[in-house]
Design an enzyme around this catalytic site. Structure first.
Site, PDB file in Angstrom:
ATOM      1  N   GLY A 186     -32.358 -12.766 -21.400  1.00 18.37           N
ATOM      2  CA  GLY A 186     -32.538 -11.770 -22.618  1.00 18.37           C
ATOM      3  C   GLY A 186     -31.994 -10.145 -21.602  1.00 18.37           C
ATOM      4  O   GLY A 186     -31.489 -10.599 -21.202  1.00 18.37           O
ATOM      5  N   ASN A 197     -35.062  -9.046 -18.835  1.00 21.14           N
ATOM      6  CA  ASN A 197     -35.861 -10.575 -17.865  1.00 21.14           C
ATOM      7  C   ASN A 197     -34.820 -11.845 -18.087  1.00 21.14           C
ATOM      8  O   ASN A 197     -34.656 -12.294 -19.347  1.00 21.14           O
ATOM      9  CB  ASN A 197     -37.121 -11.080 -17.811  1.00 21.14           C
ATOM     10  CG  ASN A 197     -38.021  -9.155 -17.143  1.00 21.14           C
ATOM     11  OD1 ASN A 197     -37.207  -9.305 -16.357  1.00 21.14           O
ATOM     12  ND2 ASN A 197     -38.918  -9.267 -18.415  1.00 21.14           N
ATOM     13  N   VAL A 243     -36.194 -15.199 -18.083  1.00 22.98           N
ATOM     14  CA  VAL A 243     -36.844 -16.059 -18.118  1.00 22.98           C
ATOM     15  C   VAL A 243     -36.795 -17.626 -17.726  1.00 22.98           C
ATOM     16  O   VAL A 243     -36.352 -18.394 -18.224  1.00 22.98           O
ATOM     17  CB  VAL A 243     -37.623 -16.120 -19.753  1.00 22.98           C
ATOM     18  CG1 VAL A 243     -39.570 -17.340 -19.348  1.00 22.98           C
ATOM     19  CG2 VAL A 243     -38.585 -14.641 -19.345  1.00 22.98           C
ATOM     20  N   ASP A 293     -31.325 -15.912 -28.768  1.00 21.65           N
ATOM     21  CA  ASP A 293     -32.518 -16.052 -29.263  1.00 21.65           C
ATOM     22  C   ASP A 293     -33.692 -15.966 -30.667  1.00 21.65           C
ATOM     23  O   ASP A 293     -34.559 -16.735 -30.359  1.00 21.65           O
ATOM     24  CB  ASP A 293     -33.213 -14.837 -27.879  1.00 21.65           C
ATOM     25  CG  ASP A 293     -32.922 -13.228 -28.719  1.00 21.65           C
ATOM     26  OD1 ASP A 293     -31.490 -13.530 -29.284  1.00 21.65           O
ATOM     27  OD2 ASP A 293     -33.911 -12.246 -28.216  1.00 21.65           O
ATOM     28  N   ARG A 294     -32.451 -15.224 -31.439  1.00 24.37           N
ATOM     29  CA  ARG A 294     -33.469 -14.668 -32.624  1.00 24.37           C
ATOM     30  C   ARG A 294     -33.404 -16.347 -33.647  1.00 24.37           C
ATOM     31  O   ARG A 294     -34.134 -17.228 -33.643  1.00 24.37           O
ATOM     32  CB  ARG A 294     -32.561 -14.089 -33.278  1.00 24.37           C
ATOM     33  CG  ARG A 294     -32.626 -12.459 -32.986  1.00 24.37           C
ATOM     34  CD  ARG A 294     -32.649 -11.438 -33.397  1.00 24.37           C
ATOM     35  NE  ARG A 294     -32.684 -11.241 -34.476  1.00 24.37           N
ATOM     36  CZ  ARG A 294     -32.327 -10.229 -35.362  1.00 24.37           C
ATOM     37  NH1 ARG A 294     -31.145  -9.663 -35.019  1.00 24.37           N
ATOM     38  NH2 ARG A 294     -33.418  -9.928 -36.727  1.00 24.37           N
ATOM     39  N   ASP A 328     -40.495 -10.720 -32.656  1.00 23.27           N
ATOM     40  CA  ASP A 328     -40.270 -10.476 -31.592  1.00 23.27           C
ATOM     41  C   ASP A 328     -40.048  -9.321 -30.097  1.00 23.27           C
ATOM     42  O   ASP A 328     -39.273  -8.952 -30.749  1.00 23.27           O
ATOM     43  CB  ASP A 328     -38.980 -11.754 -31.127  1.00 23.27           C
ATOM     44  CG  ASP A 328     -38.490 -12.390 -29.809  1.00 23.27           C
ATOM     45  OD1 ASP A 328     -39.672 -11.381 -28.468  1.00 23.27           O
ATOM     46  OD2 ASP A 328     -37.686 -12.851 -29.448  1.00 23.27           O
ATOM     47  N   THR A 350     -36.716  -6.111 -24.862  1.00 18.50           N
ATOM     48  CA  THR A 350     -35.942  -4.235 -25.813  1.00 18.50           C
ATOM     49  C   THR A 350     -36.316  -4.011 -26.921  1.00 18.50           C
ATOM     50  O   THR A 350     -36.445  -2.583 -27.413  1.00 18.50           O
ATOM     51  CB  THR A 350     -34.543  -4.720 -24.485  1.00 18.50           C
ATOM     52  OG1 THR A 350     -35.111  -5.450 -23.239  1.00 18.50           O
ATOM     53  CG2 THR A 350     -33.716  -3.469 -24.062  1.00 18.50           C
TER      54      THR A 350
END
Length: 259
Positions: free
Chosen positions: A8, A11, A13, A110-111, A130, A133
Site C-alpha cells: 500500500g 505499509n 503487509v 487493493d480495491r 477501507d 492512507t
C-alpha cells in the site's frame, strides 16, 4: 504455503497462509527504493522466528498500488523463495470480476481484491470501507460486480494537513474522544472532536447516500487499521474484517492453481 504481499501507500503487509490458516502477518513502511535484498534480510528473520524456511513457501501473490515497489518484490520472490510470483490483476491472477466503471484499468488492485473477498464472504449488495492512507468506499453488487465508489482523505492524512498548515495546533493521537460532549473545552479536545466525530459523520453521511442511490439493502464491511476503532463509535458497520485484502489475495491465488 502462500505468501501474500499487499503493498500500500503507507505499509507493505506480508501474510503467511497455511491453507486457510493465517500463520503470521508482518508490515514494513512502504519505500519504493527498498531492494529485494533488504526485504529478504528483514522477512527471512521473521519467518525463521515462526520456524518457517523459504522452501516451505511454494506460492507468492503480490498486490500493489505503488508501481515502483513491484520490481523489488518480484526480486524477493524469485531470488529468495525461488517462486515466480502471481501479480493480482494479471495473467492467472486476473480479477475475474465485472469492473463496471468508466476506466476499469484505473481501479487499484487493493480495491478490486477487497471486492472479490467481500463478495465471497458476504451475500447481497455490499459497501466496502477501507481505512488506509485514503479512506475508500467501494460498491459491489449482489452479482459481485464492482460498481464504483468514493475516495476520501484518510483520517491521519487529514490530521497531518491540519497540523502541518497551522502554527499553533499540536499533534494529537487518533482515539475516541472522552465523554459525550462535542463541545471541546481545550485545544486538544476540540481538535480530536473535530477530526474524529467529523470523520464519523462523513462516513455515516456518505454511506447513507450510497444506500439511497443503490435502492436496495446493502451491508457495510469495514477493513483497514482504524476499522476497529471506528466500529466502537458507530453502528454503521455490519462486519469488521481486518484480513479482507489478504483473504482476497488468497482467493486469487487459489483460483490461479486451477487455471
Amino acid at each position: 504455503m502462500l505468501l501474500a504481499i499487499d503493498a500500500g501507500n503507507t505499509n507493505v503487509v506480508f501474510a503467511l497462509m497455511d491453507g486457510h490458516v493465517l500463520r503470521g502477518r508482518w508490515r514494513i513502511a512502504t519505500d519504493p527504493r527498498r531492494t529485494g535484498d533488504e526485504y529478504a534480510v528483514w522477512l527471512l528473520q521473521l519467518l525463521a522466528i515462526r520456524g518457517v524456511t523459504p522452501n516451505q513457501v511454494d506460492q507468492i501473490i503480490i498486490s500493489t498500488v505503488v508501481p515502483r515497489a513491484l520490481h523489488n518484490l518480484e526480486i524477493l520472490a524469485r531470488h529468495y523463495f525461488d517462486v515466480e510470483p502471481l501479480i493480482a490483476g494479471q495473467g492467472r491472477a486476473a480479477f475475474g470480476i465485472d469492473i463496471d466503471v468508466d476506466e476499469p484499468r484505473s481501479l487499484g488492485a487493493d480495491r478490486a481484491v477487497n471486492a472479490i473477498a467481500a463478495h465471497e464472504k458476504h451475500s447481497g449488495d455490499l459497501i466496502v470501507v477501507d481505512f488506509g492512507t485514503a479512506t475508500t468506499f467501494d460498491v459491489v453488487d449482489f452479482n459481485g460486480a464492482y460498481k464504483g465508489g468514493i475516495i476520501a482523505p484518510g483520517i491521519n492524512l487529514s490530521l497531518d494537513a491540519l497540523v502541518g498548515n497551522t502554527a499553533k495546533l499540536p499533534r494529537i493521537a487518533i482515539e475516541i474522544p472522552k465523554g459525550t460532549s462535542v463541545i471541546g473545552r481545550n485545544t486538544e479536545d476540540q481538535m480530536l472532536i473535530g477530526v474524529f466525530w467529523g470523520y464519523v459523520a462523513m462516513m455515516e453521511g456518505l454511506i447513507a447516500r450510497i444506500r439511497a442511490e443503490i435502492g436496495r439493502p446493502a451491508k457495510v464491511i469495514a477493513t483497514g487499521g482504524l476499522a476497529v476503532l471506528f466500529d466502537e463509535a458507530t453502528q454503521i458497520f455490519d462486519a469488521v474484517d481486518a484480513d479482507l485484502t489478504i483473504d482476497g489475495l488468497a482467493i486469487l491465488a487459489e483460483r490461479a492453481v486451477s487455471k
